[in-house]
Design an enzyme around this catalytic site. Structure first.
Site, mmCIF file in Angstrom:
data_model
loop_
_atom_site.group_PDB
_atom_site.id
_atom_site.type_symbol
_atom_site.label_atom_id
_atom_site.label_comp_id
_atom_site.label_asym_id
_atom_site.label_seq_id
_atom_site.Cartn_x
_atom_site.Cartn_y
_atom_site.Cartn_z
ATOM 1 N N HIS A 81 0.832 -1.218 0.000
ATOM 2 C CA HIS A 81 0.000 0.000 0.000
ATOM 3 C C HIS A 81 0.867 1.269 0.000
ATOM 4 C CE1 HIS A 81 1.118 0.715 4.133
ATOM 5 N NE2 HIS A 81 0.914 -0.565 4.363
ATOM 6 N N GLY A 82 0.271 2.399 -0.324
ATOM 7 C CA GLY A 82 1.003 3.664 -0.381
ATOM 8 C C GLY A 82 1.127 4.347 0.981
#
Ligand code: NAG
Ligand code: NAG
Length: 474
Positions: A81-82
């Protein structure tokens, strides 16, 4: 995130690329310690060209043999994920830190006793804590952008696999930040349109670590599994950092625990990754301090998620088999009569905890000596650096090519080629050679047996993984 914001964002980007001056100014404002934030490192720190052009793609990273005619036929991408908010535990530490520092600043009557520039201290004293517990690990706007841009770069790198006509398999961990990341990735693929592709949630594949009893009991819940981290935290290097930071803040060192020192360090990372700020907290650390704190994070990742315990790697067996089954299917010659074609891309969205065990199982980043509390000085050249390996939006790409001599497989980590440990001479070895290297895992690596601790094959794998690749360095 509104469906209309992507085009606006694109316009902004191209406006940015025309205005090189403000960008080079913002480059100067990157904190001097930004490369050492471990799993809290921005993706841009491992790929600095993206600071100038977020859609920059180096096409020569795809390296099938120059003499052989090859075309890419499949991509499996395992993506973290970012950028995200801190989790509750760190939000609470940040609150304790900011209260402590504020009280001290008040008591000092604004008198700076430390060695640092006064205005930085004033800024720290007057810093308003804006983190609240409900933010708990959620994806931030910058994190959505990380994934949209990654999708667009991958599309540029492999247009024949990621165009809108292709069929994709998209799977995400159930955690909010991963689902949001997957949505942003899909937006990137679709050029801003919504809803053309759908994804499913699959925790068996992407959160295997919490389902593996041998791992949960042997490592996760086992206090002695992380003894090296604890010893380093209490050791001389950390004490040095603690003393220097306390001095700069004008605090008695005993008030500043290692957890609070780390909170200040993470605060510098969060203010950068969430708000693109070079925050006053960054000034508390020298580069050497940051290296010590990076090492502390690496110790934790190594002993909790990586080669430190063989079961960590083995817990990823379901994901390992999924990846290879997908590649097997994609590499099989297709006949016109075949039922629906295999997806040209399989995108799996998970966590640092998803990537590290798989990298461990694949035998990557194995240094001659494991990092411990005592060998910090000998570990400066180590290959295992979580800042480089699992920043936000980290990605492990398996690119399958159809070539004259048969299918070939190339591995890339964070858009940079990485070689398979058993095949050091070749960026894109024949797929059958890759399968031969991993044959014992392909035939075994049974998570029911490994994780439930039944039978003896576990010892056999230990030998396989421990010895076969030992000393191989990527
Ligand atoms: C592009 O990738 C190739 C292969 O990894 C590398 O040798 C080269 O330095 C990269 N170019 C740039 C400008 O980073
Ligand atoms: C806990 O970890 C230690 C050190 O790695 C190990 O020797 C021990 O067997 C583990 N305990 C359990 C219950 O797995």
């Amino acid at each position: 995130m509104s469906p209309c914001s992507l085009p606006a964002h694109r316009a902004l980007l191209s406006a940015f690329s025309l205005l090189l001056l403000p960008l080079s100014l913002s480059l100067l404002e990157v904190p001097h310690i930004a490369r050492f934030f471990g799993t809290k490192t921005r993706y841009e720190e491992v790929n600095r060209a993206l600071l100038l052009d977020p859609l920059w793609v180096n096409r020569s990273v795809l390296r099938p043999p120059p003499g052989e005619s090859c075309s890419p036929v499949h991509l499996t991408a395992l993506i973290r994920h970012g950028s995200r908010f801190p989790t509750v535990k760190n939000i609470q530490r940040i609150r304790r830190l900011s209260e402590l520092v504020r009280r001290a600043g008040g008591a000092e009557g604004g008198e700076a006793t430390g060695g640092g520039p006064r205005d930085m201290l004033q800024e720290i004293w007057s810093w308003e804590n804006w983190y609240t517990e409900d933010m708990d690990g959620q994806l931030v706007d910058k994190g959505r952008q990380d994934l949209r841009l990654l999708a667009q770069r991958l599309q540029r790198l492999l247009p024949s696999l990621l165009s809108e006509e292709n069929s994709f398999s998209l799977k995400s961990s159930s955690k909010h930040r991963c689902v949001s990341s997957m949505e942003a990735f899909q937006e990137g693929l679709q050029g801003g349109a919504v809803g053309r592709f759908s994804h499913s949630v699959d925790d068996e594949l992407l959160r295997f670590f919490e389902r593996c009893r041998g791992y949960v009991e042997g490592v996760e819940k086992n206090r002695s599994a992380l003894v090296e981290v604890k010893r380093f935290k209490e050791g001389g290097e950390m004490e040095g950092v603690q003393g220097r930071v306390a001095l700069k803040l004008g605090l008695p060192p005993h008030l500043l625990t290692p957890d609070l020192v780390e909170a200040a360090f993470f605060l510098c990372s969060y203010e950068l990754s969430i708000r693109s700020l070079n925050s006053p907290w960054c000034f508390l650390f020298t580069e050497e301090d940051a290296r010590v704190l990076e090492y502390k994070s690496d110790l934790k990742q190594f002993w909790k998620r990586f080669h430190g315990h063989v079961i960590s790697g083995l817990s990823s067996c379901p994901l390992f088999h999924h990846v290879f089954r997908t590649l097997d299917k994609a590499g099989r010659p297709r006949r016109a009569t075949d039922a629906p074609p295999a997806p040209t891309a399989s995108v799996l969205l998970g966590h640092a905890e998803t990537l590290l065990p798989l990298l461990s199982l694949l035998g990557l980043y194995r240094d001659p000596q494991p990092p411990t509390a005592d060998n910090y000085q000998q570990q400066h050249g180590r290959s295992f650096r979580s800042s480089q390996i699992v920043p936000y939006a980290a990605n492990l790409l398996f690119v399958l090519f159809d070539c004259q001599r048969g299918p070939r497989l190339q591995l890339l980590l964070n858009e940079t080629p990485v070689r398979f440990p058993g095949l050091p001479g070749d960026d894109a070895p024949l797929y059958r050679d890759v399968r031969a290297v991993y044959r014992p895992l392909l035939d075994g690596c049974d998570s029911a047996r490994e994780c439930e601790g039944r039978g003896g094959p576990r010892a056999q794998h230990r030998t396989l993984i421990g010895c076969r690749f030992s000393g191989s360095k990527i």
